[in-house]
Structure formats: structure tokens, C-alpha cells
Scaffold this motif. Structure first.
Motif, PDB file in Angstrom:
ATOM      1  N   MET A 182       0.847  -1.202   0.000  1.00 37.00           N
ATOM      2  CA  MET A 182       0.000   0.000   0.000  1.00 37.00           C
ATOM      3  C   MET A 182       0.885   1.257   0.000  1.00 37.00           C
ATOM      4  O   MET A 182       1.859   1.320   0.727  1.00 37.00           O
ATOM      5  CB  MET A 182      -0.872  -0.023   1.265  1.00 37.00           C
ATOM      6  CG  MET A 182      -1.941   1.013   1.234  1.00 37.00           C
ATOM      7  SD  MET A 182      -2.987   0.956   2.705  1.00 37.00           S
ATOM      8  CE  MET A 182      -3.664  -0.678   2.634  1.00 37.00           C
ATOM      9  N   VAL A 183       0.562   2.185  -0.863  1.00 38.62           N
ATOM     10  CA  VAL A 183       1.393   3.386  -0.957  1.00 38.62           C
ATOM     11  C   VAL A 183       0.743   4.509  -0.170  1.00 38.62           C
ATOM     12  O   VAL A 183      -0.406   4.866  -0.412  1.00 38.62           O
ATOM     13  CB  VAL A 183       1.572   3.815  -2.432  1.00 38.62           C
ATOM     14  CG1 VAL A 183       2.502   4.998  -2.511  1.00 38.62           C
ATOM     15  CG2 VAL A 183       2.112   2.651  -3.250  1.00 38.62           C
ATOM     16  N   ASP A 184       1.506   5.045   0.751  1.00 36.80           N
ATOM     17  CA  ASP A 184       0.942   6.067   1.618  1.00 36.80           C
ATOM     18  C   ASP A 184       0.905   7.428   0.945  1.00 36.80           C
ATOM     19  O   ASP A 184       1.569   7.680  -0.044  1.00 36.80           O
ATOM     20  CB  ASP A 184       1.814   6.227   2.873  1.00 36.80           C
ATOM     21  CG  ASP A 184       1.825   4.972   3.711  1.00 36.80           C
ATOM     22  OD1 ASP A 184       1.017   4.064   3.425  1.00 36.80           O
ATOM     23  OD2 ASP A 184       2.635   4.902   4.646  1.00 36.80           O
ATOM     24  N   ARG A 185       0.080   8.309   1.525  1.00 34.87           N
ATOM     25  CA  ARG A 185       0.155   9.713   1.128  1.00 34.87           C
ATOM     26  C   ARG A 185       0.510  10.554   2.345  1.00 34.87           C
ATOM     27  O   ARG A 185       0.256  10.162   3.485  1.00 34.87           O
ATOM     28  CB  ARG A 185      -1.119  10.236   0.482  1.00 34.87           C
ATOM     29  CG  ARG A 185      -2.386   9.552   0.856  1.00 34.87           C
ATOM     30  CD  ARG A 185      -3.561  10.161   0.136  1.00 34.87           C
ATOM     31  NE  ARG A 185      -4.107   9.248  -0.835  1.00 34.87           N
ATOM     32  CZ  ARG A 185      -4.520   9.612  -2.041  1.00 34.87           C
ATOM     33  NH1 ARG A 185      -4.473  10.861  -2.406  1.00 34.87           N
ATOM     34  NH2 ARG A 185      -5.004   8.726  -2.867  1.00 34.87           N
ATOM     35  N   LEU A 186       1.064  11.715   2.051  1.00 33.50           N
ATOM     36  CA  LEU A 186       1.454  12.623   3.123  1.00 33.50           C
ATOM     37  C   LEU A 186       0.555  13.843   3.052  1.00 33.50           C
ATOM     38  O   LEU A 186       0.310  14.370   1.960  1.00 33.50           O
ATOM     39  CB  LEU A 186       2.909  13.032   2.890  1.00 33.50           C
ATOM     40  CG  LEU A 186       3.829  13.215   4.090  1.00 33.50           C
ATOM     41  CD1 LEU A 186       3.850  11.978   4.963  1.00 33.50           C
ATOM     42  CD2 LEU A 186       5.253  13.515   3.604  1.00 33.50           C
ATOM     43  N   LEU A 187       0.051  14.261   4.211  1.00 31.46           N
ATOM     44  CA  LEU A 187      -0.740  15.494   4.258  1.00 31.46           C
ATOM     45  C   LEU A 187       0.095  16.544   4.972  1.00 31.46           C
ATOM     46  O   LEU A 187       0.552  16.321   6.096  1.00 31.46           O
ATOM     47  CB  LEU A 187      -2.036  15.270   5.040  1.00 31.46           C
ATOM     48  CG  LEU A 187      -3.000  14.235   4.465  1.00 31.46           C
ATOM     49  CD1 LEU A 187      -4.249  14.117   5.322  1.00 31.46           C
ATOM     50  CD2 LEU A 187      -3.391  14.614   3.044  1.00 31.46           C
ATOM     51  N   ILE A 188       0.314  17.656   4.331  1.00 35.75           N
ATOM     52  CA  ILE A 188       1.143  18.702   4.932  1.00 35.75           C
ATOM     53  C   ILE A 188       0.356  20.010   4.973  1.00 35.75           C
ATOM     54  O   ILE A 188      -0.154  20.470   3.952  1.00 35.75           O
ATOM     55  CB  ILE A 188       2.438  18.911   4.124  1.00 35.75           C
ATOM     56  CG1 ILE A 188       3.253  17.613   4.115  1.00 35.75           C
ATOM     57  CG2 ILE A 188       3.253  20.074   4.678  1.00 35.75           C
ATOM     58  CD1 ILE A 188       4.582  17.714   3.406  1.00 35.75           C
ATOM     59  N   THR A 189       0.263  20.577   6.176  1.00 36.62           N
ATOM     60  CA  THR A 189      -0.362  21.890   6.303  1.00 36.62           C
ATOM     61  C   THR A 189       0.736  22.934   6.189  1.00 36.62           C
ATOM     62  O   THR A 189       1.676  22.944   6.987  1.00 36.62           O
ATOM     63  CB  THR A 189      -1.062  22.025   7.681  1.00 36.62           C
ATOM     64  OG1 THR A 189      -1.947  20.908   7.828  1.00 36.62           O
ATOM     65  CG2 THR A 189      -1.834  23.322   7.799  1.00 36.62           C
ATOM     66  N   GLY A 190       0.634  23.764   5.174  1.00 38.39           N
ATOM     67  CA  GLY A 190       1.710  24.732   4.913  1.00 38.39           C
ATOM     68  C   GLY A 190       1.711  25.882   5.900  1.00 38.39           C
ATOM     69  O   GLY A 190       0.777  26.066   6.686  1.00 38.39           O
ATOM     70  N   GLY A 191       2.817  26.630   5.878  1.00 35.93           N
ATOM     71  CA  GLY A 191       2.864  27.867   6.654  1.00 35.93           C
ATOM     72  C   GLY A 191       3.466  27.744   8.036  1.00 35.93           C
ATOM     73  O   GLY A 191       3.536  28.741   8.756  1.00 35.93           O
ATOM     74  N   ARG A 192       3.885  26.546   8.435  1.00 33.93           N
ATOM     75  CA  ARG A 192       4.525  26.419   9.753  1.00 33.93           C
ATOM     76  C   ARG A 192       6.024  26.681   9.600  1.00 33.93           C
ATOM     77  O   ARG A 192       6.663  26.113   8.723  1.00 33.93           O
ATOM     78  CB  ARG A 192       4.332  25.008  10.332  1.00 33.93           C
ATOM     79  CG  ARG A 192       2.886  24.548  10.385  1.00 33.93           C
ATOM     80  CD  ARG A 192       2.138  25.228  11.540  1.00 33.93           C
ATOM     81  NE  ARG A 192       0.795  24.704  11.661  1.00 33.93           N
ATOM     82  CZ  ARG A 192      -0.282  25.209  11.057  1.00 33.93           C
ATOM     83  NH1 ARG A 192      -0.178  26.276  10.269  1.00 33.93           N
ATOM     84  NH2 ARG A 192      -1.465  24.655  11.240  1.00 33.93           N
ATOM     85  N   ARG A 193       6.545  27.511  10.482  1.00 34.25           N
ATOM     86  CA  ARG A 193       7.977  27.826  10.424  1.00 34.25           C
ATOM     87  C   ARG A 193       8.775  26.686  11.036  1.00 34.25           C
ATOM     88  O   ARG A 193       8.448  26.214  12.126  1.00 34.25           O
ATOM     89  CB  ARG A 193       8.202  29.132  11.204  1.00 34.25           C
ATOM     90  CG  ARG A 193       9.633  29.569  11.272  1.00 34.25           C
ATOM     91  CD  ARG A 193       9.731  30.945  11.952  1.00 34.25           C
ATOM     92  NE  ARG A 193      11.112  31.388  11.953  1.00 34.25           N
ATOM     93  CZ  ARG A 193      11.984  31.129  12.922  1.00 34.25           C
ATOM     94  NH1 ARG A 193      11.607  30.438  13.984  1.00 34.25           N
ATOM     95  NH2 ARG A 193      13.231  31.558  12.827  1.00 34.25           N
ATOM     96  N   LEU A 194       9.811  26.227  10.357  1.00 31.86           N
ATOM     97  CA  LEU A 194      10.629  25.149  10.903  1.00 31.86           C
ATOM     98  C   LEU A 194      11.786  25.721  11.710  1.00 31.86           C
ATOM     99  O   LEU A 194      12.500  26.603  11.245  1.00 31.86           O
ATOM    100  CB  LEU A 194      11.203  24.268   9.789  1.00 31.86           C
ATOM    101  CG  LEU A 194      10.218  23.537   8.873  1.00 31.86           C
ATOM    102  CD1 LEU A 194      10.924  22.417   8.104  1.00 31.86           C
ATOM    103  CD2 LEU A 194       9.046  22.938   9.648  1.00 31.86           C
TER     104      LEU A 194
END
Ligand code: UD1
Length: 426
Positions: free
Chosen positions: A1-13
Motif C-alpha cells: 500500500m502506498v501512503d500519502r502525506l498530508l502537509i499543512t503549509g505555513g509552519r515555520r521550521l
């Protein structure tokens, strides 16, 4: 099974991460351990899909492979098999790097031909021609490349048309046990090649000139197993440096080798980042919109092609227009359509890309087409408005260990979802 990534933008690293061992070094050191009859130890091996595939390749060839934490023990003392099957070569092209050590140790090898690849044709003619000059004979059999050496390989002068990393490595791994001296002209100079040579020398090989275009190898009769720590991954370090810049963040890359990242750090500075080289690694910070930067990918010490997709994700939101020229792989711009779906304004013409910076990217469902294209989409998503869903993230897992947790530890909002979820749970 191939996963997906959900990323919420705008967070400072912000914060620090430990840079892992270099994928492109670990894979070759693992292959080269087939040369020594005994137990080899390899430290700092990233736990990624590609090193697991190489472990399977070695296992199929008859070596014992054990992983404990970040270390591998490879026992190649028994008799070795012959065949590296298509199912493994298809998963990872670098499986063909067993050709050189297998020829050196047993005088034969049968390796499935790598198929097409989504970053260009990626031929292996230079590997084959070089090994042929040393006396190996090649034939093709039902999708397999069959290599045989009637007697011990002979040292030869091998002049490469292009400083191919893989061809230089395969020829070097074969030449260490050939009779006499081999000279590789127009050799690759990547740090991972230096690491492989250091490992071979520690096992008893005689190699000089690595890091220059001419490598000279004097064949020896036997090798003693050794323990070798793999160098830090400059591409992983570069990817996280870019992530810091995309999010106007401040990230310390523990263990990163600035001397392996010269041109990358220079380009980031040109784009407006501040870089400090510290004892423990490299710190990268950016507090403004990046400026446009032109760059050209070239064999080391040129700008690495593996960071071309990731830096394009940064330059997509730069002030001004950047021109990126890809000289190493012929079709490494396919991911551009995905970036454009996120609002980037990038046009490609042959091996040039014109990147007109836009204010901000916006989230969209996108797909990782290969390892570094996937990294580029992750970076784009970190800076974009909203939640980006990146499918086929398995490509990224081939080369980045725990990328989700490393990003989360720096403050990113990242979650992983299996692609095929049941519609409802009873
Ligand atoms: C290695 C790296 C990869 C990196 C690349 C260039 C590994 C596992 N992978 O790949 O991450 O992007 O170096 O830095 O270490 N070529 C030929 N004939 C050959 C061999 C190569 O024409 O026999 C061409 C390829 O098609 C490509 C170019 O040379 O266009 C560069 O390839 P090469 O340096 O061999 O890259 P790899 O070793 O495959």
C-alpha cells in the motif's frame, strides 16, 4: 500500500535534526562488502527502503545481513550465488552495483537489466564497457545481463565518456582485485565515491587519486573485513536546509558536512539565507522572501542534480526569475507540472527551466513521481497555503529516513495516510 502525506503549509521550521548516513554511500559500501570473506560492519546506515532492498540483494546472493539500530553486519564468508532478480533491480537500479564486486570475487554475475526510469534513460553502457576492458564478457539472456570472466580480471585504462558515479564505482570495485593496475580517466569525484574508496582501502585495496578525475587502482589478492562508518547524507542535509529556507525558518543540521555542500550553501546564501558552519554541523536560517538564483547541475563539485527539484520548489516563490539548467539527467523536469498545479510559474525548454517566482504556492493534490521530485513537493507544501496531499510518498521513503518525524520535530504539521482506506469501519 502506498501512503500519502498530508502537509499543512505555513509552519515555520526551527530546531535541529541529525543528518543520517548517506544513502548513495551506504548502498555501495554494502555491495563492496561482498569482496571480503568474513563479517563486515557498516555503521550509520540509514533505515530506508533502498538499503533494505540492497540487503535483500545481498541475501539473494548468499550473504547474511543483520541490522541492529543504525548498523549492519554483512557476512559474505560462504559461497556466493549468481543472480540478482528483476523484482529487486526494478525496485532499485543501484542493485546493478553488485556487478563489479561479484565479477571480482566469483568471476561471474547475472543481473536483471534495469528498465526505464522516470528521470531519463539511465544507461549502463559505461559500466559494461569499462568492465569489458578488464576482460569481462557480457551477454544478454531473457532480460538478464550475464557477465563472465574466463580468468582473473586484468587491470586496464578505462576512459569514461562522462564521469558517471555508478560506472566509476562498479569499475573501481572490480579493479581492486584485478591483476595489475587500472586507471579510470574522467572519473566521478562525488564524496560518496571517496567514502567507498576509504572503505575498500581499509579492507586492503590500493587506490589513489580519488577526488581527482584520474583514479589509479593496483589489484590485490585478498581483503580483510573491516568496520566502516558511512558519511552523512549531503542530499538529506541539503533538503532540510531548503526546508528551513522555504518556511523562513532556522534549522541546525547536526553532522552535516559543509565541505560536501559548498556550492549548495553558496546558492542558498545568494538566495538570501544566512549560513553558519558550526562544529556540530551547519545552521541555515532565512527571514525573507528568497531572491532568484540561476544554477546549473553538474557532476561533483558542481550543483547536485539530486537537489535540483528541491531547490526549484524554493525558487518557485523567489523574487524574480531563476534559470535552472539540468545537465546530468535528461528528463528531470517531469515534476514541474506538479509544482505548476500548486500555482508555480515554471516553463521548461529542453534541459532549461525558467522559474518565475510567485508570491505563494497553494495546496493541491499532487503525486511524487520519484524520490527527489517527492522531496520537492514536500518543500513546496511546507510553504504553501492550506493542506497539500502528496500521493505515492513511497518514492520518498526510498531515500529519506523518518522524514515525517524529522519534519514534525522541527514544527511542521505532517501526517501520513494509507492510500486505500476502507470506506467505513464496521
Ligand atoms: C548516482 C546517484 C544519484 C545521482 C547521480 C548523479 C546512487 C545510487 N545514485 O546515480 O542519486 O543523481 O549519481 O549524481 O548513487 N550514464 C550513461 N551511461 C552509463 C552510466 C550513466 O549514459 O553507463 C548517464 C546517465 O544516463 C545519466 C548520467 O550518466 O544521464 C549520470 O549518471 P550516473 O552518474 O551514473 O548516476 P548514477 O550512478 O546512476
Amino acid at each position: 500500500m502506498v501512503d500519502r502525506l498530508l502537509i499543512t503549509g505555513g509552519r515555520r521550521l526551527a530546531g535541529q535534526i541529525a543528518v543520517g548516513g548517506a544513502k548513495n554511500s551506504a548502498l555501495k559500501v554494502m555491495a563492496a562488502s561482498l569482496l571480503a570473506e568474513g563479517q563486515t560492519g557498516i555503521r550509520n546506515v540509514p533505515n530506508i527502503a533502498d538499503t533494505r532492498t540492497m540487503a535483500e540483494v545481498l541475501g539473494r546472493l548468499g550473504a547474511g545481513v543483520e541490522r541492529r539500530d543504525g548498523s549492519l553486519t554483512i557476512d559474505a564468508s560462504g559461497p556466493l550465488g549468481l543472480e540478482t532478480p528483476y523484482e529487486l533491480v526494478r525496485r532499485m537500479r543501484a542493485s546493478i552495483l553488485v556487478l563489479g564486486p561479484m565479477l571480482a570475487r566469483t568471476g561471474r554475475a547475472r543481473v536483471a537489466m534495469p528498465g526505464g526510469c522516470n528521470i531519463g534513460r539511465r544507461k549502463i553502457d559505461l559500466h559494461i564497457r569499462g568492465l569489458e576492458r578488464m576482460g569481462a564478457q557480457f551477454s544478454y539472456d531473457h532480460g538478464y545481463l550475464v557477465a563472465e570472466a574466463a580468468s582473473r580480471l586484468q587491470g586496464a585504462v578505462v576512459s569514461l565518456d562522462f564521469p558517471s558515479v555508478g560506472a566509476t564505482e562498479n569499475i573501481m570495485m572490480a579493479a581492486v582485485s584485478a591483476v595489475g593496475t587500472t586507471v579510470i580517466e574522467n572519473a566521478a569525484r562525488e564524496p560518496e565515491l571517496q567514502d567507498l574508496a576509504d572503505f575498500l582501502v581499509a579492507m586492503g585495496a590500493r587506490i589513489e587519486g580519488v577526488g581527482t578525475p584520474t583514479i589509479e587502482i593496483v589489484g590485490v589478492d585478498s581483503f580483510t573485513p573491516t568496520v566502516h562508518p558511512v558519511i552523512p547524507d549531503r542530499i538529506e542535509a541539503g533538503t532540510f536546509a531548503l526546508a528551513a529556507c522555504v518556511t523562513r525558518g532556522d534549522v541546525s543540521l547536526r553532522g552535516a558536512r559543509a565541505d560536501h555542500l559548498d556550492l549548495v550553501l553558496a546558492k542558498l546564501e545568494e538566495a538570501g539565507a544566512s549560513i553558519s558552519v558550526e562544529e556540530a554541523g551547519v545552521r541555515v536560517a532565512m527571514d525573507r522572501r528568497p531572491s532568484a538564483v540561476d544554477l546549473v547541475t553538474l557532476p561533483y563539485p558542481g550543483f547536485p542534480t539530486d537537489l535540483q527539484p528541491p531547490i526549484m520548489a524554493l525558487l518557485a516563490t523567489a523574487e524574480g526569475t531563476s534559470i535552472i539548467t539540468e545537465n546530468v539527467f535528461e528528463s528531470r523536469f517531469m515534476f514541474v507540472d506538479e509544482l505548476n498545479r500548486m500555482g508555480a510559474d515554471i516553463r521548461t525548454e529542453g534541459h532549461h527551466a525558467v522559474v518565475r517566482g510567485v508570491d505563494r504556492l497553494s495546496s493541491a493534490p499532487v503525486r511524487a513521481l520519484d524520490l527527489r521530485a517527492g522531496a520537492a513537493l514536500i518543500l513546496a507544501a511546507l510553504g504553501a497555503d492550506g493542506v497539500t496531499e502528496i500521493a505515492d510518498i513511497g518514492h520518498v521513503d526510498r531515500g529519506y529516513e523518518d522524514i515525517d518525524s524529522k519534519l514534525s520535530a522541527l514544527g511542521a504539521e505532517v501526517s501520513r495516510q494509507p492510500s486505500f482506506q476502507p470506506a467505513f469501519s464496521p
